[in-house]
Design a protein around this motif. Sequence first.
Motif: not given
Length: 902
Positions: A722-724, A768-769, A775, A788, A792-794, A796, A837
């Motif tokens: 879950g990382t961007l 990713f989503r 990631s 997102v 799915s994105l928790r 950054v 984000r």
Amino acid sequence: MIPYPALHASHGGIWIADAEGTRPVGRGEAIRVAADTPVILLNAPLIGQRLGYAELSGLDLLELYAFLHPARFAVPTPAGLARAVDLSAPERDEDVAAFLREATAALLAVPEGDWAEREGAWSAVQSLTRLRWPWAPVIGPRLAKPRTDERWLFSRLPEWEEDAPRPAPRTVSLQPGEAEERLAKLTGGGAEERPGQRAYAAAATAAFEPRVMRDAPNLVLAEAGTGIGKTLGYLAPASLWSERAGGAVWISTFTKALQRQLAQETTRLYPDPVLRRERVVTRKGRENYLCLLNLEDALQGGFAGRAAVLAHLVARWAAYSADGDMVGGDLPGWLPTLFRRNGPAALTDRRGECVYAGCPHYRKCFIERAARASAQADIVIANHALVMVNAARGREVATRPTRYVFDEGHHLFDAADSMFGVALTGSETIELRRWILGPEAGGRGRRRGLQARLSDVASYDDAGAQAISDAVHAAHGLAADGWLGRLAEGQPFGPVEHLLAAVRGLTYARAEQPGDAGYGLETELAEPTPALIEAAAPAAAALDALVRPLTALGRRLEAVLAEAPDWLDTAARARVEGAIASIGWRAETVAAWLALLARIGGPADGDFVDWLAVDRVEGREYDIGLHRRWLDPTRPFAEIVLKPAHGALVTSATLTGGGDWSVAEARTGAPHLARAPARFEATSPFDYPNRAEVLVVTDVKRGDAGALANAYARLIVAAGGGTLGLFTAIRRLRAVHGRIADRLAREGLALHAQHVDPIDTGTLVDIFRDDPAASLLGTDALRDGVDVPGDSLRMVVMEGVPWPKPTVLHAARKLAGGGTAYDDRIVRARLAQAFGRLIRRADDRGAFVMLSAAMPSRLLTAFPPGVAIVRVTLDEAVARVAERLSTQARIGHEAPAPLETP
């Protein structure tokens, strides 16, 4: 039973599945099997990259899916394909190969059922069989020959119809409270009360009031934090004004993702899909749409090999596409990436060679259909670049909009900078040469030169024919094929190539440093050498000899319109108007080049920044030339776009970029207008202090690729994916990806990367989503254009402070904009965008990690007030990330760490 084995390769291993079961294999055996036997694959370029076998080919399930279900999107992963074909997704990597065989059986059974896209499939397979498409002998026998002739693409597509010119919008005023009432209807009964959204809608109404002074639009600058609900907030007054005034509101965005989101939101305005297609139109630049004439040429032999296969799959898509948009529309973004050649670009009108009514497919043209639809629409969803192009040189003068909404308004400065810049480079001049001369030395394709395109309409008298002849003669002075090689060998040919050779020599002399990394070089255009001055004069003469006949030809065509000969019907008139616009654009470009050349050896112009550049990638040169940009590109933006408008709303979640309103005004063109803008600000309703924290890691050594990769790996594992991951340099991104991909795979965590995976950026975000354990690593495009929400994105993670690149252009703007304070404004805006984000809805949670001990405290005001900002070691950061992201129940109950004083 499927007679072919299936091959799957990931960073966790390689497996082959056949009738006897699944077995793990080594890289060598996998390559041998794939080379000897047709194998079933999912995304052959990606699997080939993982195997180190670029020539890998086989039975790619994505190609089969695109053939069976054109204009339908599926996430190009095993899980995404499973949903698309209604199967259970494989739970482990080692189960994927067997699943691919199961998915193959499901797709091959599609023709046996109620298949919506049956028409055209049998005919397409006959052609694909001749092209030796691997799936043709498999799917062909399953397709029954139609009893009657199928309507082929060019007869199946509907024709657009001419409409009466739309009258100018009426002068109307929206009464207080009306926008809020419309907003209530759009949000629906029982919706959560959002005071900020209501206030935003009321403030946005001012942009739709009648204009009181010429060249002074009603400009509203509105900063609305994430979660306010900007889209419906401005759609409420925009839709009201459009209904009552009878005019179109153009909503302009910077990213294709927001265009898609806006199109979805308009379902609240027009629930009936038929009415919505009439009232809401998405517009993009011509280069985004499929050109039917180019497609016909490709299908009739203009393309060969794999590119020809792509053309037939695109033809299948075109027959079912809603709008013919190849970039961000309903063509799956992953389809062109399956083909290594640059086929997609050749299927669009990227060179401005359209012959308009002279094209046999003119009445079915996707581009013309979109243009006519937008002239009658209430809401036009466009982008910043198209708005500026249309205002500067568009053909649709009579339907030019009077009301704009610029969403993602913080990007207006950059969009204007690109639009109004000038580049006299080898690639630009050779494109102009090809546009004028057409194919040279046995070149292939349907491309035709100016003579072939316009001889019939321009030869109404001798003047037009002479102008074309003179332009063709002058075009031989431009750079020609092979120019880069000749310059490298010191053998330039013609005046423009001699100019480029002098530019190259001076740039290397002044810009190259010891230990240069092989990337682009540039130097300011100051104190030019005698060699450059001497080369500029013949080049200017050659360009002047070109711009004169182009200008004369444009005037000749204008005379043809004015004199209106008998054969000039509506379609022919449209063709001539298109030619005038295209020629005018080229003539303006050459005139701008001449102005730039006049600067060499002459006085500098304080309004512009000029420099020389050699563009390189990993040491390989791909372009050389002179560049000019406005010091303040919002000046031409205000003059060309804002002043003719009656009203404009410029909005963003980060419009002030962490600074004050003077920053927002300076970057949107407001100071160049006679009337001051209205301002509105609404903070985000999200509980940032309890939903997020900022961790500044202090012990990752700058420049240590191993330490940077270790930090990313540990943080991603702690978060469970879950990382961007955001990078300021592609080189470091690739280095980190190469070191951690296998390590994360062993933890069951997928890793995807922009500039590494052979997949377009939009599809990478979709992948990713779709997977909360995945990631994604990327650069600027992901910092600004990713939406997102959810798990799915928790997290950054940024690998460093996003300082501006120290270019010649940036140095000039920094000097004019306040020095260090100018840099700080840019960095705060980038940090605010990156943090944005993370929390996209009220129940999101997450951590923002900065891997930079040198993070200045003065920049921390970029983050929302109240968010915990702490400097920690990597060990502490890993522990805090695991604690925050592993147990959702704790979120909102922990006291935040003490704030650092900025």
